[in-house]
Structures are given as structure tokens and as C-alpha cells.
Design an enzyme around this catalytic site. Structure first.
Site, PDB file in Angstrom:
ATOM      1  CD  GLU A   1      -2.443  -1.233   2.829  1.00 38.63           C
ATOM      2  OE1 GLU A   1      -2.185  -0.338   3.661  1.00 38.63           O
ATOM      3  OE2 GLU A   1      -3.219  -2.170   3.062  1.00 38.63           O
ATOM      4  N   PRO A   2       1.734   1.435  -0.980  1.00 33.08           N
ATOM      5  CG  PRO A   2       2.889   1.443  -3.015  1.00 33.08           C
ATOM      6  CD  PRO A   2       1.945   0.613  -2.190  1.00 33.08           C
ATOM      7  N   GLY A   3       2.179   4.958  -0.563  1.00 24.80           N
ATOM      8  CA  GLY A   3       1.584   6.267  -0.855  1.00 24.80           C
ATOM      9  C   GLY A   3       2.684   7.250  -1.210  1.00 24.80           C
ATOM     10  NE  ARG A   4       6.198   9.677   3.520  1.00 26.06           N
ATOM     11  CZ  ARG A   4       5.702  10.578   4.387  1.00 26.06           C
ATOM     12  NH1 ARG A   4       5.913  11.860   4.209  1.00 26.06           N
ATOM     13  NH2 ARG A   4       5.018  10.182   5.444  1.00 26.06           N
TER      14      ARG A   4
ATOM     15  NE  ARG B   1       4.663  15.425   5.019  1.00 22.89           N
ATOM     16  CZ  ARG B   1       5.931  15.300   5.301  1.00 22.89           C
ATOM     17  NH1 ARG B   1       6.806  16.173   4.801  1.00 22.89           N
ATOM     18  NH2 ARG B   1       6.373  14.324   6.059  1.00 22.89           N
TER      19      ARG B   1
ATOM     20  CE1 TYR C   1       2.517  14.507  11.012  1.00 23.15           C
ATOM     21  CE2 TYR C   1       2.892  15.343   8.798  1.00 23.15           C
ATOM     22  CZ  TYR C   1       2.123  14.640   9.698  1.00 23.15           C
ATOM     23  OH  TYR C   1       0.957  14.076   9.281  1.00 23.15           O
TER      24      TYR C   1
ATOM     25  CB  CYS D   1      -3.007  35.014  11.997  1.00 19.77           C
ATOM     26  SG  CYS D   1      -3.350  36.255  10.767  1.00 19.77           S
ATOM     27  CD  GLU D   2      -2.206  28.921  14.100  1.00 12.47           C
ATOM     28  OE1 GLU D   2      -1.395  28.504  14.952  1.00 12.47           O
ATOM     29  OE2 GLU D   2      -3.401  28.648  14.092  1.00 12.47           O
TER      30      GLU D   2
HETATM   31  N1  LLP Z   1      -1.528   2.066   4.465  1.00 12.45           N
HETATM   32  C1  LLP Z   1      -2.052   2.533   5.611  1.00 12.45           C
HETATM   33  C2  LLP Z   1      -2.971   1.693   6.372  1.00 12.45           C
HETATM   34  C3  LLP Z   1      -1.711   3.823   6.058  1.00 12.45           C
HETATM   35  O1  LLP Z   1      -2.203   4.279   7.199  1.00 12.45           O
HETATM   36  C4  LLP Z   1      -0.824   4.624   5.286  1.00 12.45           C
HETATM   37  C5  LLP Z   1      -0.456   5.964   5.709  1.00 12.45           C
HETATM   38  C6  LLP Z   1      -0.317   4.081   4.079  1.00 12.45           C
HETATM   39  C7  LLP Z   1      -0.687   2.802   3.706  1.00 12.45           C
HETATM   40  C8  LLP Z   1       0.612   4.841   3.180  1.00 12.45           C
HETATM   41  O2  LLP Z   1       1.803   5.119   3.820  1.00 12.45           O
HETATM   42  P1  LLP Z   1       3.023   5.773   3.012  1.00 12.45           P
HETATM   43  O3  LLP Z   1       3.489   4.772   1.989  1.00 12.45           O
HETATM   44  O4  LLP Z   1       2.521   7.020   2.375  1.00 12.45           O
HETATM   45  O5  LLP Z   1       4.030   6.026   4.057  1.00 12.45           O
HETATM   46  N2  LLP Z   1       0.552  12.847   6.874  1.00 12.45           N
HETATM   47  C9  LLP Z   1       1.787  12.166   7.146  1.00 12.45           C
HETATM   48  C10 LLP Z   1       1.759  10.722   6.722  1.00 12.45           C
HETATM   49  C11 LLP Z   1       0.620   9.927   7.318  1.00 12.45           C
HETATM   50  C12 LLP Z   1       0.566   8.502   6.839  1.00 12.45           C
HETATM   51  C13 LLP Z   1      -0.684   7.833   7.267  1.00 12.45           C
HETATM   52  N3  LLP Z   1      -0.845   6.500   6.810  1.00 12.45           N
HETATM   53  C14 LLP Z   1       2.925  12.954   6.516  1.00 12.45           C
HETATM   54  O6  LLP Z   1       2.670  13.974   5.903  1.00 12.45           O
HETATM   55  O7  LLP Z   1       4.088  12.582   6.651  1.00 12.45           O
END
Ligand code: LLP
Length: 415
Positions: free
Chosen positions: A274-277, A313, A317, A343-344
Site C-alpha cells: 500500500e505505498p503512498g508517499r 507538514r 511535524y 496568523c500563526e
Molecule cells: N496504508 C495505511 C494503512 C496507512 O495508514 C498509510 C499511511 C499508508 C498505507 C501509506 O503510507 P506511506 O506509503 O505514504 O508512508 N501525513 C503524514 C503521513 C501519514 C501517513 C498515514 N498512513 C505525513 O505527511 O508525513
């Protein structure tokens, strides 16, 4: 910097398009993504997994723009969703419901119904009460819900505490010790079909060892389940692979996949990721224009037209994003704070950056493709940015800049 960003005669290009041209045409702040970079990142997974039964489910939350989902859908991707809204986006973008996994700790009965109606691949269930609710909802529709239990392997992802999810103290997943008993319960519930197991230990991981540790723990459970006659069709190892924002050295996609495959040691179950980033992060930038240069008593403030509502971000963070000029100049460099108009005090994009800034300069905040626009808000009644996708030499507006009237169109005066 992703290789698709490059300078030509002092101008920053994404693929074949100068970013100052995009800013001129669509205004700022503006997110810009490279279709080629998205495609290459996805293909790196496909290539590394080519000998293994697998499904790459893009984590929609990283960037849910329909055009981005559509690019991945056309490449054959599945999707990891966490809400009914994300499901609707995936379907609207031409995604295949049969390749959707549904994660998240708080699925409502209504979201479950919609996902069952759509015919998703699997519910990644995160608690005992959720399992019971899903059984009930499926029963009321005369359907059988495909399930996987998200187990919490209790491994340290060694990442920012806010994006670490696989420790005992985190709200995610089923406690490792309880998983077996819950699988037995799932087996005995009439409206559930056990399909797999999943885990996701955190985000922006820059080492493979925590992933390998999680695989080890997951496999122990898979074996224990098999011994009880509960056979699984898939093992879903979540997302979490990090990218380079500054000087991090995360493994390449191919090395990360190779490490997972070696830890899996030839298992027959289908591998889901499940890649996102890592698919979108370095494929995108946030363009912003300098409004004012303000020489404070102690610091030089560069006040730009993007703010924490556009890219949260740094404020949330303390995340680092490289900030570079979209058009280079020969002025002397100065140390400056890149801040927005909100305004922060926490509204900053970068601290103590060495930049040569001319009035009206255009800056590119890099590595902003993931969790940038998807976490944007309307704080300070600021319309959200436009989004543009570059495809070699073509430019597509993939989301119009919000209008201020959109922001209060659902509000009502007292009657
Ligand atoms: N699968 C599940 C169940 C997740 O909760 C997440 C991300 C992913 C996959 C994808 O993860 P990735 O490959 O993108 O690392 N807002 C934060 C990141 C929050 C991630 C939440 N879950 C940031 O900006 O760094």
C-alpha cells in the site's frame, strides 16, 4: 530532487515545461506533478514484483486528485482507501473496486455498505467491534464481506511519533496477542470470508529492518493460522517506504521490495503493498510567489503566498522540504525564514534557508506531492491551490483553484 526537475538556463523545469510558465498561467500557490515521475515510481514496484503474485494498492490519502488516481488506475494499480469518500473518488477516477482494500480504525456502517455494494477486495479490520459490525452489515445486505485483520506487530518504525503506527501504544490494528483468537471468531461468523492479513507500521521509513521485523511477526501468525486450517489468500504489508526530503537515504523501491521478498521467503500467498508517499512525494512541487521581504530585528522573513493551510507538514511535524528558486538570479544569498500569511507562528515552510530572493520571486517547495494538497485546509478562509499535471511537454489543469464563494456556499444566515 527528482531527476524530472532540472534547471535549463536558470529556469526550473519539470519534464519539458518551465515552472514559471505554469505559475504565470495558473497563478500561485499551485501544486505541479509529473506524470512521468508518477509512472516511473509505480513501474519500479511492478518491475521488482514481476516474478511474484502481487497487487500494488496506491494509498489514496497521499494524494487523492482524480487525475492522479486515474494515472495509477490505467497502470493497473489497486487502491488503499480509508473512507467512503476515497472509495467514491477511486470509482470516479476509473479504479477497479475489485482491487480496493479498505483500511482505517473507524469505518462506519454506511461506509461498509457502500464498499460491500461496490464489491471491494478486502476490509482491513482493525478491532473486534469492527469485525462484529462488518458481519452484521454484510448479513443485512445478504453479502459475505472479505476480511483481513490488521495486526499490530509492535515493532519500532523509527520514524516521527505522529506517523508511527505499529507500536503497542498506537491506536492501529489488533494487538498481536489477540489476533489468533479474533481470526477464530471471524471464521465462525457467517457473513465474513477470511482473505488475508495485513500490517502497516508507519510512514517515511528510511530503513528496511523494521519492515523485515514486521514480516517475521506476520509470518508467525500466518503459520499459526494455517495450523488451525485458516488459509490466507494474501499478505498485505502496508506502505511506509520513505523518500529523500533532505539528506535521508531511504532504500530504493527495488531494494525495499527485494528485502520484503527475502523476508517472505517464497510464500505462496499474494503480496499486497500500500505505498503512498513513495509513489507521489517526489513527483510534485508547490509553487509559491514572494509577496514581501521583511527584515525583522533578528531574522529576514520571506513572506510567500503559500501557507500552512496549503502545506501543513512543516507546521505539523516540523518536516523539512527543500525550497529552491524557480528562476535563478545572481543576488547575494541571505539566511531567511520562509513563512506564509496565516496568523500563526507555526506557519512556516522553511527555517534558516540560504536563498537569494528578489521581489516577486517564484519559489518551488520540493517533495510536496504526498500529503501536501491532501492535507490542505481553508484556514483563514484561504481557497485551496490549483493543481496541474505535466506530461512531457503538455500541461493539464487537474484541479481548479477554489473560489472564495465556494468556501461559504453551504453556510446560512439565521432565518
Ligand atoms: N496504508 C495505511 C494503512 C496507512 O495508514 C498509510 C499511511 C499508508 C498505507 C501509506 O503510507 P506511506 O506509503 O505514504 O508512508 N501525513 C503524514 C503521513 C501519514 C501517513 C498515514 N498512513 C505525513 O505527511 O508525513
Amino acid at each position: 530532487m527528482n531527476p524530472h526537475f532540472h534547471y535549463r538556463d536558470g529556469r526550473l523545469f519539470l519534464e519539458q515545461v518551465a515552472l514559471d510558465e505554469i505559475a504565470g498561467r495558473f497563478g500561485t500557490p499551485c501544486y505541479v506533478y509529473s506524470r512521468t515521475a508518477l509512472t516511473e515510481a509505480y513501474q519500479a514496484f511492478e518491475q521488482a514484483l514481476s516474478g511474484t503474485p502481487h497487487l500494488v494498492c496506491y494509498a489514496v490519502k497521499a494524494n487523492p486528485n482524480l487525475a492522479i488516481l486515474n494515472v495509477f488506475a490505467k497502470l493497473g494499480a489497486g487502491f488503499d482507501i480509508v473512507s467512503g469518500g476515497e472509495l467514491q473518488r477511486v470509482l470516479a477516477a476509473g479504479g477497479d473496486a475489485g482491487k480496493v482494500v479498505f483500511s482505517g480504525v473507524g469505518k462506519t456502517a454506511d461506509e461498509m455498505r457502500r464498499a460491500l455494494d461496490a464489491g471491494i477486495l478486502c476490509f482491513n479490520v482493525e478491532s473486534a467491534p469492527e469485525l462484529l459490525r462488518l458481519n452484521e452489515v454484510a448479513g443485512s445486505l445478504g453479502k459475505i464481506a472479505p476480511v483481513s485483520l490488521r495486526v499490530n506487530p509492535d515493532v519500532d518504525a523509527k520514524t516521527h511519533p505522529y506517523i508511527s503506527t505499529g507500536l503497542k501504544q498506537n491506536k492501529f490494528g489488533v494487538a498481536y496477542e489477540d489476533a489468533l483468537a479474533l481470526y477464530r471468531q471471524a471464521r465462525d461468523l457467517p457473513h465474513l470470508h477470511i482473505r488475508g492479513i495485513d500490517c502497516h507500521i508507519g510512514s517515511q521509513l528510511t530503513e528496511v529492518s523494521p519492515f523485515a521485523a514486521a514480516v517475521g511477526k506476520v509470518l508467525q501468525l500466518v503459520d499459526a493460522l494455517a495450523a488451525e486450517g485458516i488459509a490466507l489468500e494474501h499478505i498485505d504489508l502496508g506502505g511506509g517506504l520513505g523518500i529523500c526530503y533532505d539528506d535521508e537515504t531511504p532504500p530504493a523501491i527495488a531494494d525495499y521490495v527485494a528485502a520484503l521478498l527475502s523476508a517472505l521467503n517464497g510464500r505462496a500467498e499474494k503480496l499486497i503493498l500500500e505505498p503512498g508517499r513513495v509513489l507521489v512525494g517526489n513527483a510534485g512541487t508547490l509553487l509559491t510567489r514572494v509577496e514581501y521581504l521583511k527584515h525583522g530585528e533578528e531574522k529576514n522573513f520571506v513572506i510567500v503566498d503559500a501557507a500552512m493551510n496549503d502545506l501543513m507538514r512543516p507546521a505539523l511535524y516540523d518536516a523539512y522540504h527543500n525550497i529552491v528558486p524557480a528562476t535563478q538570479n545572481d543576488l547575494p544569498k541571505m539566511t531567511c525564514e520562509i513563512v506564509g500569511p496565516v496568523c500563526e507562528t507555526g506557519d512556516f515552510l522553511g527555517h534558516a534557508r540560504e536563498l537569494s530572493i528578489e521581489p516577486n520571486a517564484l519559489l518551488a517547495v520540493l517533495s510536496a506531492g504526498a500529503y501536501g494538497m491532501s492535507m490542505a485546509s481553508n484556514y483563514n478562509t484561504r481557497p485551496r491551490a490549483a493543481e496541474v499535471m505535466v506530461d512531457v511537454d503538455r500541461v493539464h489543469l487537474i484541479r481548479e483553484r477554489e473560489k472564495i464563494s465556494d468556501l461559504f456556499s453551504g453556510e446560512h444566515l439565521l432565518s
